[in-house]
Design an enzyme around this catalytic site. Sequence first.
Site, mmCIF file in Angstrom:
data_model
loop_
_atom_site.group_PDB
_atom_site.id
_atom_site.type_symbol
_atom_site.label_atom_id
_atom_site.label_comp_id
_atom_site.label_asym_id
_atom_site.label_seq_id
_atom_site.Cartn_x
_atom_site.Cartn_y
_atom_site.Cartn_z
ATOM 1 N N GLU A 70 0.915 -1.234 -0.083
ATOM 2 C CA GLU A 70 -0.001 0.076 0.151
ATOM 3 C C GLU A 70 0.824 1.367 -0.035
ATOM 4 O O GLU A 70 0.668 2.283 -0.807
ATOM 5 C CB GLU A 70 -0.920 -0.153 1.124
ATOM 6 N N HIS A 80 -10.243 -4.241 10.767
ATOM 7 C CA HIS A 80 -10.656 -4.069 9.418
ATOM 8 C C HIS A 80 -12.146 -3.323 9.527
ATOM 9 O O HIS A 80 -12.991 -3.550 8.728
ATOM 10 C CB HIS A 80 -11.128 -5.540 8.895
#
Lengths: 458, 348
Positions: free
Chosen positions: A192, A261
């Site tokens: 990322e 998450h």
Amino acid sequence: MPIEILMPALSPTMEEGTLSKWLKNEGDKVTSGDVIAEIETDKATMEVEAVDEGVIGKLLIAAGTEGVKVNAVIAILLQDGESASDVAAPKAAAPAAEPAKSETPAPAAAAPVAAQPKADIPSDPDIPAGTEMVSTTVREALRDAMAEEMRRDPDVFVMGEEVAEYQGAYKITQGLLQEFGPRRVVDTPITEHGFAGVGVGAAMAGLKPIVEFMTFNFAMQAIDQIINSAAKTLYMSGGQMGAPIVFRGPNGAAARVGAQHSQDYATWYSQIPGLKVVMPYTAADAKGLLKAAIRDPNPVVFLENEILYGQSFDVPKMDDFVLPIGKARIHRKGEDVTIVSFGIGMTYAIKAIAELEKEGIDVELIDLRTLRPMDLPTVIESVKKTGRLVTVEEGYPQNSIGTEIATRVMQQAFDYLDAPVLTIAGKDVPMPYAANLEKLALPNVGEVVQAVKTVCYK
Amino acid sequence: MAPRKSASVSSRKTAAKPAKKEFTGSNIAEFDRDQDMKAYREMLLIRRFEEKAGQLYGMGFIGGFCHLYIGQEAVVVGMQMAQKEGDQVITAYRDHGHMLATGMEARGVMAELTGRRNGYSHGKGGSMHMFSKEKHFYGGHGIVGAQVSLGTGLAFANAYRGNDSVSVAYFGDGAANQGQVYESFNMAALWKLPIVYIIENNRYAMGTSTARATAQSNYSLRGSGFGIPGMQVDGMDVRAVKAAADEALEHCRSGKGPIILEMLTYRYRGHSMSDPAKYRSKDEVQKMRSEHDPIEQVKARLIEKGWATEDDLKAVDKDVRDIVADSADFAQSDPEPDVSELYTDILL
């Protein structure tokens, strides 16, 4: 002309120091880079290097002198053909150069700071009568938006984890590889931080990347590139170059995926000047705003939601359906109380309104759609009418979008308020895994109903 | 400086194809008079500019952080002598030298250092954040290592467009330990992106010597896990830099993907203006200055070969001093940005 050597400042905060030692004597020849003296500050001993060439004509401050002010003349450097007798006594009170500090304008109180310019944001485009409405999932709407923009502009490409061969971790990029090929639909490694930077670099070079994060939870690894590189470059470059880039992906809680998450980043990104932040609820808004985001010359953070991906909404069948970023949408008109929400928060509000209707409370529901720039005028206008406000979102309660709106409404519409603004948000806890606790951690319809009743004193 | 025994590429040792090109980093470009004069002038401009910047900092005209490039001039000048129009340059915050080498005006750079309206970023960027689209200079970045991913993105754009430009991304031995550097190496090698990664190894990441910060001090090997070739180059000799740059740029332009050049160099000044540099000895600094100075090397060669007289070089020196003095005058007299600039350039 003899050159005056000044007491230097060696840190941003230094005002005076001790001239501890001379390393050159009168009559010594010096060249650029020669160390001529040592200076002691409260933090360290530093060396003073000569900048110009010449012969030391006079040392004006004795070694060991304390409290020598920055910019005081400490020595005189003679140029070719000059002698020490040419040196006039330095003017004691007038340093050769005014320190820059004294040149800065007086504090804000005296110097009027220009008001922040107001952007003129157009309204939604008219949808011609008779336009066919097609029931579309948010997932399809996002895909269609990307495909349409990629057909329109060859500089647009999409990159991210599993966007190509796998057809998208959440199938948002389904079919794009087949239509546009691997040059424009780029699978990245699980990287990322790296690929966000690659995307910003490509954008600085003039391409228009769509960077998909599998979820915004993972974008925390990349947040430095989003904020420090994408958002700030236009300003830091004096307008020379910016980053026309879209960062998109699911944001916020899904279902039973636990604390790491399940976080809503709406308020994080909405604080950053230089970013636009969009968080749509309906499929039509998702499509029209994603198309706008891709065309926007600025970096746009586009926050989606996994639970909404599969929900269907009417989307107008138009050749080019683009919506304005920065404009809220009045989802339902009402008279008694205003609810402001966005993204998946809208689902709680809509269900609450159905219950409140039964009790005769007529709610006006505003879908912010864009969090930055925030369409506050629409909210203020509504509050002036209803006098009551409840905000609904899934994110954490401290420094939430709701608290921001409450502050602004208090400042701009205080006299219109008939009750304190109430903010409904997620609970102040990491998202638990257990089904019952997860439910408790999120807002619920009952809380919204209760809050609306409270501000209506019912 | 004596380069460490020139390292060959680790990938070469394990590579299956014996025909793979060997990079030694020990080649020296043959300079003609014009090239040596150009190198001398460009390096001197950086040296004098930085000395002046240091002085203006001392006088309070330049604020905040100010990182000088003195000692490392041969790296950026040698690279620039090998690059073509269109090649992009990106670096971190020790960036004044890179800007001057790409042809940005001394006035605009110095005025940015003093935070004035005719600085390259209208005074809104400062020493660490400056850009020039025209000169393909993409900053000037204050976050250690961020420019490596961004530079990889510039190379991605070149590959996407199918042009033959190469991205040249500079970073230090400190940044070489950042995670995103390796994320970028991986993608650049995977996608064969045209990028030269320049590791300017000046031996100290702020105050931490490479010996105390890295398990593998041969930075040219840092790409070996990704099959990226690398070479160690004497970054104090502008001809060695030029020769390595020629090889590296050719490697990239011919579609072979990224390459790493570890430039063995040295900064004479502290990390920033407020660094007393107590982590190294004065002798160490003095030895580098007297024995390996990049500018003195060229000067000695010019004289020795009879390509220039002391007077010729003095004339260059005067020319350079005039440019720097002019930039300093300009940077002190140029007004601060108009207050209306506070709210400009946030969004387009």
